[in-house]
Write an enzyme that holds these catalytic residues in place. Structure first.
Site, PDB file in Angstrom:
ATOM      1  N   CYS A 161       0.773  -1.215  -0.039  1.00 13.62           N
ATOM      2  CA  CYS A 161      -0.086  -0.064   0.019  1.00 13.62           C
ATOM      3  C   CYS A 161       0.887   1.251  -0.140  1.00 13.62           C
ATOM      4  O   CYS A 161       0.103   2.301   0.053  1.00 13.62           O
ATOM      5  CB  CYS A 161      -0.902   0.039   1.106  1.00 13.62           C
ATOM      6  SG  CYS A 161      -1.703  -1.715   1.393  1.00 13.62           S
ATOM      7  N   HIS A 293      -3.315   7.173   6.179  1.00 14.99           N
ATOM      8  CA  HIS A 293      -3.290   6.011   5.754  1.00 14.99           C
ATOM      9  C   HIS A 293      -4.902   5.522   5.950  1.00 14.99           C
ATOM     10  O   HIS A 293      -5.648   5.129   5.144  1.00 14.99           O
ATOM     11  CB  HIS A 293      -2.566   4.986   6.029  1.00 14.99           C
ATOM     12  CG  HIS A 293      -2.593   3.567   5.599  1.00 14.99           C
ATOM     13  ND1 HIS A 293      -2.083   3.866   4.201  1.00 14.99           N
ATOM     14  CD2 HIS A 293      -2.619   2.426   6.009  1.00 14.99           C
ATOM     15  CE1 HIS A 293      -2.233   2.370   3.959  1.00 14.99           C
ATOM     16  NE2 HIS A 293      -2.533   1.702   4.848  1.00 14.99           N
ATOM     17  N   GLU A 304      -1.839   4.366  13.855  1.00 16.63           N
ATOM     18  CA  GLU A 304      -1.438   5.448  13.152  1.00 16.63           C
ATOM     19  C   GLU A 304      -1.954   6.898  14.157  1.00 16.63           C
ATOM     20  O   GLU A 304      -1.105   7.681  14.050  1.00 16.63           O
ATOM     21  CB  GLU A 304      -2.541   5.400  12.018  1.00 16.63           C
ATOM     22  CG  GLU A 304      -2.093   6.699  11.013  1.00 16.63           C
ATOM     23  CD  GLU A 304      -2.462   6.727   9.880  1.00 16.63           C
ATOM     24  OE1 GLU A 304      -2.226   7.685   8.905  1.00 16.63           O
ATOM     25  OE2 GLU A 304      -3.473   5.956   9.444  1.00 16.63           O
ATOM     26  N   LYS A 325     -10.533   7.460   2.315  1.00 19.09           N
ATOM     27  CA  LYS A 325     -10.658   6.010   1.792  1.00 19.09           C
ATOM     28  C   LYS A 325     -12.247   5.686   1.637  1.00 19.09           C
ATOM     29  O   LYS A 325     -12.570   4.870   0.885  1.00 19.09           O
ATOM     30  CB  LYS A 325      -9.803   5.009   2.683  1.00 19.09           C
ATOM     31  CG  LYS A 325      -8.384   5.212   2.065  1.00 19.09           C
ATOM     32  CD  LYS A 325      -7.913   3.986   2.851  1.00 19.09           C
ATOM     33  CE  LYS A 325      -6.140   3.592   2.154  1.00 19.09           C
ATOM     34  NZ  LYS A 325      -5.244   4.964   2.766  1.00 19.09           N
ATOM     35  N   HIS A 330      -9.769   1.779  -0.643  1.00 17.17           N
ATOM     36  CA  HIS A 330      -8.145   1.658  -0.567  1.00 17.17           C
ATOM     37  C   HIS A 330      -7.906   1.051  -1.613  1.00 17.17           C
ATOM     38  O   HIS A 330      -8.007  -0.293  -1.938  1.00 17.17           O
ATOM     39  CB  HIS A 330      -8.050   0.586   0.832  1.00 17.17           C
ATOM     40  CG  HIS A 330      -6.746   0.374   1.295  1.00 17.17           C
ATOM     41  ND1 HIS A 330      -5.574   0.689   0.386  1.00 17.17           N
ATOM     42  CD2 HIS A 330      -5.934  -0.134   2.261  1.00 17.17           C
ATOM     43  CE1 HIS A 330      -4.511   0.763   0.823  1.00 17.17           C
ATOM     44  NE2 HIS A 330      -4.518   0.078   1.934  1.00 17.17           N
ATOM     45  N   PHE A 389       1.123  -2.936   4.547  1.00 20.55           N
ATOM     46  CA  PHE A 389       1.581  -4.339   4.815  1.00 20.55           C
ATOM     47  C   PHE A 389       2.998  -4.686   4.735  1.00 20.55           C
ATOM     48  O   PHE A 389       3.497  -4.137   3.656  1.00 20.55           O
ATOM     49  CB  PHE A 389       0.588  -5.373   4.120  1.00 20.55           C
ATOM     50  CG  PHE A 389      -0.684  -5.634   4.844  1.00 20.55           C
ATOM     51  CD1 PHE A 389      -0.853  -4.929   5.929  1.00 20.55           C
ATOM     52  CD2 PHE A 389      -1.499  -6.408   4.234  1.00 20.55           C
ATOM     53  CE1 PHE A 389      -2.299  -5.195   6.496  1.00 20.55           C
ATOM     54  CE2 PHE A 389      -2.637  -6.686   4.759  1.00 20.55           C
ATOM     55  CZ  PHE A 389      -3.268  -6.100   5.900  1.00 20.55           C
TER      56      PHE A 389
END
Length: 403
Positions: A161, A293, A304, A325, A330, A389
């Site tokens: 990502c 994110h 986060e 998002k 995403h 990830f």
């Protein structure tokens, strides 16, 4: 070191074709999430994604039928055309001095899925003879370079990502160092196919309800697709051709957690943001908005916000924070690039887009983001974060161009 400016941007997303369509949707809180159904998933649990609309697919119809291109390359080329047109680039502006850096998480997912189904399920022996060049992760970057005759360095980061953000960051570093004069950079993803969707379902990180980043009742992310491409140039090159400068890319930080593949590390995320601020020569108080994110998973949102507090202070120092998002989904390898386009628009309009679907502050987080309606701010810089990830973090900072 060269200063690096942004002169063009383009997008393909669930919100439609173009960066303006993307911005209109995120600032107005109009979600591109729609029902999806995959015939090869017999027990599909999640029934929606931020997929391209039928109108967008129809507009791309002829290009999607191209026998040499997977949709992931089509999205990248289309977004690149918009960025190049806005930048006012001409044929002589490409060649050896122009690089192409476009990231993707899955590459040609549709081609791969179609051929696996044909061979493994239907036992067909005659498959797409162009499958390999369509599946390769570099296909999007290669097709963009072919489209414009950009014969400079070509890279195709595949860092989950963070792919799109790292692509833009790598371009920035190369321009800053003088290796090239301009670059088409960003990310593309066309992952909404049965096989990919099913394995994401099995990971149990997708919501069957609405995506609600930072909200107490959040329960997962919503997949998306699309592309975001920007034109970056050295300031000298942009000035020499009389380009209209949209903003300046002033800071980039990237690092890895070197820990758990799936659980982000707040200390490493905050270190990434701090690295971007140091690179930009800015203080946290100089940043007025952070496009997070913000996936809407329980683990991401807690870590986060913890990282944001380590950088901007316990009360976040007045910085506006949101996730877009829930609007564009995403988009995995394209997420950071799409969100960079959003961040540039937010900077230019001095408007923080909302986190839609937010219902209630989670006491475990204590964050009250820009929620459900846009909020004005007054600041010279904004940040865009990607926490991927594999423990791959990337932060970009764009600022007003002061001449």
């Amino acid at each position: 070191m060269n200063r690096v400016v942004l002169t063009g941007m383009g997008a393909v997303s669930a919100c439609g074709l173009g960066s303006d369509a993307l911005w209109a949707a995120v600032v107005d809180g109009q979600s591109g999430v729609r029902p999806v159904n995959f015939s090869n998933i017999s027990n599909q649990r999640v029934g929606q994604a931020a997929a391209l609309s039928s109108e967008t697919l129809e507009a791309l119809g002829e290009e999607l039928a191209h026998r040499m291109r997977d949709p992931v390359a089509v999205y990248a080329v289309r977004a690149a055309r918009e960025a190049v047109a806005q930048a006012g680039l001409e044929a002589d502006d490409f060649g050896e001095t122009c690089g192409v850096i476009i990231g993707s998480g899955f590459g040609g997912a549709k081609t791969l899925d179609d051929n696996y189904m044909a061979f493994g399920v239907e036992s067909k022996m005659r498959l797409d003879p162009m499958a390999i060049p369509k599946i390769m992760n570099n296909a999007s970057a290669s097709w963009v370079s072919i489209e414009f005759g950009a014969t400079g360095p070509l890279y195709a980061p595949s860092s989950a990502c963070s792919s799109g953000s790292q692509a833009i960051g790598l371009a920035y570093q190369m321009l800053k160092a003088g290796a090239i004069e301009r670059c088409l950079a960003g990310g593309s993803e066309a992952c909404l196919v049965g096989g990919v969707f099913r394995v994401w379902e099995l990971l149990r990180v997708m919501t069957a309800d609405k995506n609600r980043p930072f909200s107490k009742d959040r329960n997962g992310m919503t997949l998306g697709e699309g592309a975001g491409i920007v034109v970056l140039e050295t300031l000298d090159s942009a000035k020499a051709r009389g380009a209209n400068i949209l903003c300046e890319l002033v800071g980039y930080g990237t690092n890895s957690d070197a820990g758990d593949l799936l659980r982000p590390n707040p200390e490493r995320a905050s270190a990434c943001m701090q690295a971007a601020l140091r690179d930009a020569g800015l203080n946290p108080s100089d940043v007025g908005y952070v496009n997070t994110h913000g996936t809407g998973t329980v683990a991401n949102d807690v870590t986060e916000v913890c990282a944001l507090r380590a950088v901007f202070g316990e009360d976040l120092g007045g910085v506006r924070v949101s996730s877009t998002k829930p609007v564009h989904g995403h988009a995995l390898g394209a997420a950071g690039a799409i969100e960079c386009v959003v961040a540039v628009q937010a900077l230019r309009h001095q408007m923080a887009p909302p986190t839609i679907n937010f219902n209630e502050v989670d006491p475990k987080i204590g964050l009250d983001p820009v929620a459900n309606s846009a909020c004005a701010f007054d600041s010279r810089a904004v940040m865009s974060n990607s926490l991927a990830f594999g423990g791959i973090n990337a932060s970009l900072i764009v600022a007003r161009f002061d001449g």
